[in-house]
Write an enzyme that holds these catalytic residues in place. Structure first.
Site, PDB file in Angstrom:
ATOM      1  N   LYS A  22     -82.717 129.335 -28.611  1.00 47.78           N
ATOM      2  CA  LYS A  22     -84.185 129.406 -28.739  1.00 47.78           C
ATOM      3  C   LYS A  22     -84.767 130.343 -27.693  1.00 47.78           C
ATOM      4  CE  LYS A  22     -86.699 126.208 -26.560  1.00 47.78           C
ATOM      5  NZ  LYS A  22     -87.818 126.485 -25.672  1.00 47.78           N
ATOM      6  N   ASN A  23     -84.329 130.199 -26.445  1.00 50.21           N
ATOM      7  CA  ASN A  23     -84.960 130.958 -25.366  1.00 50.21           C
ATOM      8  C   ASN A  23     -84.542 132.425 -25.339  1.00 50.21           C
ATOM      9  OD1 ASN A  23     -86.406 128.749 -24.673  1.00 50.21           O
ATOM     10  ND2 ASN A  23     -85.175 128.197 -22.878  1.00 50.21           N
ATOM     11  N   ARG A 127     -96.815 126.055 -13.901  1.00 51.99           N
ATOM     12  CA  ARG A 127     -96.300 127.238 -14.572  1.00 51.99           C
ATOM     13  C   ARG A 127     -97.289 128.406 -14.673  1.00 51.99           C
ATOM     14  NH1 ARG A 127     -92.720 125.496 -19.638  1.00 51.99           N
ATOM     15  NH2 ARG A 127     -91.668 127.445 -19.168  1.00 51.99           N
ATOM     16  N   ASP A 311     -82.829 123.499 -17.291  1.00 48.90           N
ATOM     17  CA  ASP A 311     -82.900 122.973 -18.660  1.00 48.90           C
ATOM     18  C   ASP A 311     -81.747 122.013 -18.985  1.00 48.90           C
ATOM     19  OD1 ASP A 311     -85.180 124.437 -19.006  1.00 48.90           O
ATOM     20  OD2 ASP A 311     -84.269 126.004 -20.225  1.00 48.90           O
ATOM     21  N   ARG A 403     -88.694 121.047 -31.205  1.00 42.69           N
ATOM     22  CA  ARG A 403     -89.039 122.375 -30.703  1.00 42.69           C
ATOM     23  C   ARG A 403     -87.786 123.169 -30.342  1.00 42.69           C
ATOM     24  NH1 ARG A 403     -93.657 122.610 -26.314  1.00 42.69           N
ATOM     25  NH2 ARG A 403     -93.047 124.772 -26.629  1.00 42.69           N
TER      26      ARG A 403
END
Ligand code: EPZ
Length: 424
Positions: A22-23, A127, A311, A403
């Site tokens: 995903k990233n 963030r 993560d 997600r």
């Protein structure tokens, strides 16, 4: 809202295909804004965050087509931004996903301006995006903040510059790499992120015609070019999904083959698993993970790549909850990333948090409980805990998991887990 129900205590056995990351996929998709020609991405995961970014890119004028499953699984996406019809990224789309800020660099580089909603804070920390903005200023962009929006302008185009990151930022490195690819002259990025997803983006930009040196190191040099062109690029396998299923295999005392996974990009996770008593080795098709005997507590500190990933912090904490002995887990990247702790405690975990460190004292077994997902990785740590626990765990607010994990219950069910999604 959907829930996931798990009856724990069964060792996971079998194989799981690892999806594209995903990233990596999100920045790669925004790279399509840099060219009028078609960018084809293969091995793309189909996830809620991908759909959110498709919506954003479409309103900028990008034509997006999905071609179903490609060779070896994964989806194929063609993105064509022949004309950019809007340089504004509205609040309603950006607030759904912080990675939307990655349209900023490409838009200002190609169109000379962009108006992008400031992403707010999120569950894991404040963030800010100050490094993205300072870096763009170093490339000659004028930046104004007003009404909750970033307005970046470079009417004569961006020009090469020198930017030293005060600390490592994955997203800011990606934004600047894309912007610098179309800037006039040479850009040097110092203390750049070295994450495999940054490397994947840089390799794709090179395939599109960008001139980049130092890929995978902390000093990247980009010679700007006038235009980028068409390319086809395969998304790197998801190292966080790989690590997550490895932890699940270890926590349940099982053995899994993770097909398509790459051991070289999960080295720090593999090292922690090995020290905890888990075998992890390369196979012809990917990686095989199996628990030797009992689990031992190990200390872990999150760091930028090649260190242990933030993560994976929640997942390793779930694993350490059932290891013998104590484990000190320290989070150095985000200031508020321990929201899984009270939920794990509801399942019987013994964890004490002091500032940025959590002391986990392993217990013989966790017990199932109703728990609440709070963010993507926190939620999946509850899946790992649920798989290892005795009895039934029901996880609420599953949209967080959707997600970032593709068909998670299907993948786990295929390896013997008793897991189901309950629609509301
Ligand atoms: C990426 O976020 C990932 N997201 C995150 O994954 C991941 O946790 C993070 O990198 C760290 O590895 C995507 O790739 C889409 P950063 P990013 O900029 O780029 C601070 C997941 O679960 N910072 O490297 O936003 C920031 O607050 C997600 O998949 C500034 O202060 O992370 C953080 O403390 C969550 N100013 C640290 O730097 C800035 O301008 C590192 O953030 C930028 C960042």
């Amino acid at each position: 809202m959907d829930q996931i129900r798990i009856r724990g205590g069964r060792p996971l056995e079998g194989s799981i295909r690892i999806s594209g990351a995903k990233n990596a996929a999100l920045p790669l998709m925004t790279a399509s804004l840099l060219t009028g020609e078609t960018l084809t991405l293969t091995n793309l995961p189909f996830l809620a965050d991908i759909t959110t970014l498709v919506q954003l890119l479409m309103q900028h004028g990008v034509h997006v087509a999905m071609r179903g499953e490609g060779a070896g699984g994964g989806h194929v996406m063609e993105l064509s931004a022949a004309a950019i019809t809007s340089t504004e990224a509205p609040y309603d789309l950006v607030r759904k996903m912080r990675a939307s800020v990655l349209v900023l660099g490409p838009l200002v580089a190609r169109c000379g301006e962009a108006r992008v909603s400031l992403p707010g804070g999120c569950a894991i920390g404040t963030r800010p995006v100050d490094l993205h903005l300072k870096g763009l200023e170093a490339l000659g962009a004028g930046i104004e903040l007003a009404g909750g929006y970033i307005h970046a302008k470079a009417p004569k185009g961006l020009s090469g510059g020198h930017y030293v990151f005060p600390f490592v930022s994955v997203g800011a490195t990606e934004n600047l790499l894309m912007a610098a690819s179309l800037a006039k002259g040479e850009t040097t990025l110092v203390n750049a992120a070295r994450e495999p997803e940054v490397v994947d983006l840089a390799n794709c930009l090179v395939a599109m015609g960008a001139k980049i040196e130092g890929i995978g190191t902390d000093t990247i040099t980009v010679q700007g070019v006038d235009a980028l062109g068409a390319a086809e690029h395969r998304v790197v396998p998801d190292r966080i999904e790989t690590g997550t299923f490895a932890m699940a295999a270890a926590a349940t005392g099982g053995a899994l083959e993770l097909v398509g996974a790459r051991l070289d990009i999960v080295a720090s996770v593999a090292e922690a698993l090995d020290a905890a008593g888990v075998d992890i080795a390369e196979t012809k098709n990917g990686i095989r993970v199996s628990r030797r005997n009992g689990l031992r507590g190990v200390d872990v500190m999150t760091e930028p790549y090649p260190g242990f990933p933030t993560d994976m912090q929640a997942q390793v904490m779930a694993l350490m909850s059932v290891a013998e002995g104590a484990s000190m887990i320290t989070e150095t990247i985000f200031e508020n990333r321990f929201m899984h702790v009270p939920e794990l405690a509801r399942m019987g975990a013994n964890i004490n948090v002091h500032n940025a460190s959590a002391m986990v004292r392993g217990v013989a077994r966790l017990t199932g409980a109703p728990v609440m997902a709070t963010d993507l990785r926190a939620s999946v740590s509850l899946v790992i805990a649920g798989l290892a626990a005795e009895g039934e765990t029901v996880i609420n607010r599953v949209y967080h998991i959707d997600r970032g994990y593709e068909r998670i219950e299907e993948k786990l069910k295929g390896c013997g887990a008793e897991i189901e999604r309950i629609g509301s």
